[in-house]
Scaffold this active site. Structure first.
Site, short mmCIF file in Angstrom:
data_model
loop_
_atom_site.label_atom_id
_atom_site.label_comp_id
_atom_site.label_asym_id
_atom_site.label_seq_id
_atom_site.Cartn_x
_atom_site.Cartn_y
_atom_site.Cartn_z
N GLU A 143 0.73 -1.17 -0.32
CA GLU A 143 -0.08 0.00 -0.16
C GLU A 143 0.93 1.22 0.16
O GLU A 143 1.93 1.30 0.54
CB GLU A 143 -0.87 -0.13 1.41
CG GLU A 143 -1.73 1.03 1.29
CD GLU A 143 -2.71 0.94 2.59
OE1 GLU A 143 -3.98 1.34 2.66
OE2 GLU A 143 -2.11 0.60 3.59
N LYS B 35 -9.97 -0.04 -2.27
CA LYS B 35 -10.20 -0.12 -0.81
C LYS B 35 -11.61 0.03 -0.32
O LYS B 35 -12.13 1.25 -0.55
CB LYS B 35 -9.23 0.68 -0.25
CG LYS B 35 -9.24 0.06 1.47
CD LYS B 35 -8.06 0.85 2.17
CE LYS B 35 -7.84 0.42 3.61
NZ LYS B 35 -6.67 1.20 3.97
N CYS C 76 -4.87 -3.66 3.08
CA CYS C 76 -4.62 -3.30 4.56
C CYS C 76 -5.75 -3.28 5.34
O CYS C 76 -5.97 -4.60 5.95
CB CYS C 76 -4.15 -1.63 4.67
SG CYS C 76 -3.15 -1.26 5.86
#
Length: 339
Positions: free
Chosen positions: A97, A172, A215
């Site tokens: 990321e 995301k 993440c």
């Protein structure tokens, strides 16, 4: 070195190969300490190599970097890792990321962002094409569709094939809005980031079918189970975990996702100090479908681990413990909501 339970590779310039019945791990080493954690106590074959080995299964490179606001320096560092991975036989390279940059303020983060048609992505597609390698770019600061009016971005995980084509983009979906004053953690990703609208189907790659997360998505098992149901053999969570949350939760979460889905889990990571306001935990990790840690980049420096992906490990784990066959219909797990 402890032959039956290797934890460290210290101050060696070269490459260490660790071989077991189901996998091979190769840790690319510089002059600093690199760690390989919790490997099974089989009789390993350990050797230093100066050339690429011929391996029976595809190899993934899981990378660890220290991004800063300097986009040019970040690209140079990532490019070197990708080139090294290719030289060592990797067919797919995973970057973390915010591989493109980590800004020191909201204003800087937005100002440095680009569209998918911008210079940064163009350079990575050219790199993939030149080296004939697949890339997982896990967390690109992509300008939103209404950028001109709202100045907000997506956190986008991009897969590029070995011809330089973008074959998948996952944005995301779970944003990190967390205040942990006792840990010194205060981040509000939603202040400038748009949550992604949906999951994307796992991508067929040279190492297997890869399911995409980023993440904070790691904390939501529903996502990993959904990807597994749609054919994922490998889950990937490129990340920039904080030091506090990483020390407490990083490895246990990654191993849990591997165990419950019976997938390989590959998690590239940011490490170290990015600027005066932010540092990351590191420990880029590779985990097998049984939950064994195959490779760990440590918490100090950039680097990579190379992991041979054996699809038989996925098949045998699922065959011997058929968890997915034992799972009840979705309505069963929602039955409490009716009471």
């Amino acid at each position: 070195m402890n032959v039956l339970g290797i934890k460290k590779c210290l101050h060696i310039s070269g490459e260490v190969t660790l071989s077991g019945p189901m996998f091979t791990v190769r840790c690319i080493l510089g002059t600093s300490t690199k760690y390989l954690a919790s490997l099974p106590a089989w009789k390993y074959k350990i050797k230093l190599q100066s050339r690429m080995s011929t391996l029976p299964h595809p190899v993934a490179a899981v990378c660890q970097v220290t991004a800063t606001p300097d986009k040019e320096a970040n690209f140079s560092a990532c490019k070197q890792l990708v080139e090294k991975a290719k030289q060592q036989g990797a067919s797919m390279v995973f970057l973390p990321e915010a591989f493109d940059y980590i800004g020191s303020s909201r204003e800087e983060t937005l100002a440095l962002s680009e569209s998918l048609e911008g210079d940064t992505m163009s350079r990575y597609t050219q790199l993939a094409r030149k080296l004939e390698v697949w890339l997982s770019l896990g967390g690109f600061h992509e300008r939103g569709h209404d950028w001109e009016s709202d100045r907000r971005i997506y956190n986008s995980h991009i897969i590029i094939n070995n011809k330089g084509d973008i074959v998948s983009v996952y944005r995301k979906s779970h944003l990190f809005d967390v205040e942990l004053p006792e840990k010194g953690v205060s981040l509000k990703e939603s202040a400038f980031t748009i949550p992604g609208p949906s999951l994307v189907s796992p991508v067929q790659t040279p190492i297997g079918k890869v399911g995409l997360g980023i993440c904070y998505d790691l904390r939501f098992p529903e996502l990993s189970v959904a990807l597994q149901r749609h054919g994922a053999e490998i889950l990937t969570y490129p990340s920039a975990f904080t030091v506090a949350t990483g020390a407490a939760h990083w490895e246990v979460l990654l191993r849990a996702r591997a165990i419950e889905t019976q997938c390989f889990v590959l998690a590239a990571a940011q490490v170290g100090r990015h600027h005066e306001k932010r540092s990351s935990y590191g420990h880029a990790l590779a985990v097998d479908p049984w939950g064994k840690v195959l490779g760990d980049c440590g918490g100090e420096n950039p680097g990579m681990v190379l992991v041979e992906i054996n699809p038989e490990k996925v098949s045998s784990t699922r065959r011997n413990m058929p968890v997915q066959q034992h799972r009840r219909p979705t309505a069963f797990y929602q039955s409490l909501e009716k009471t």
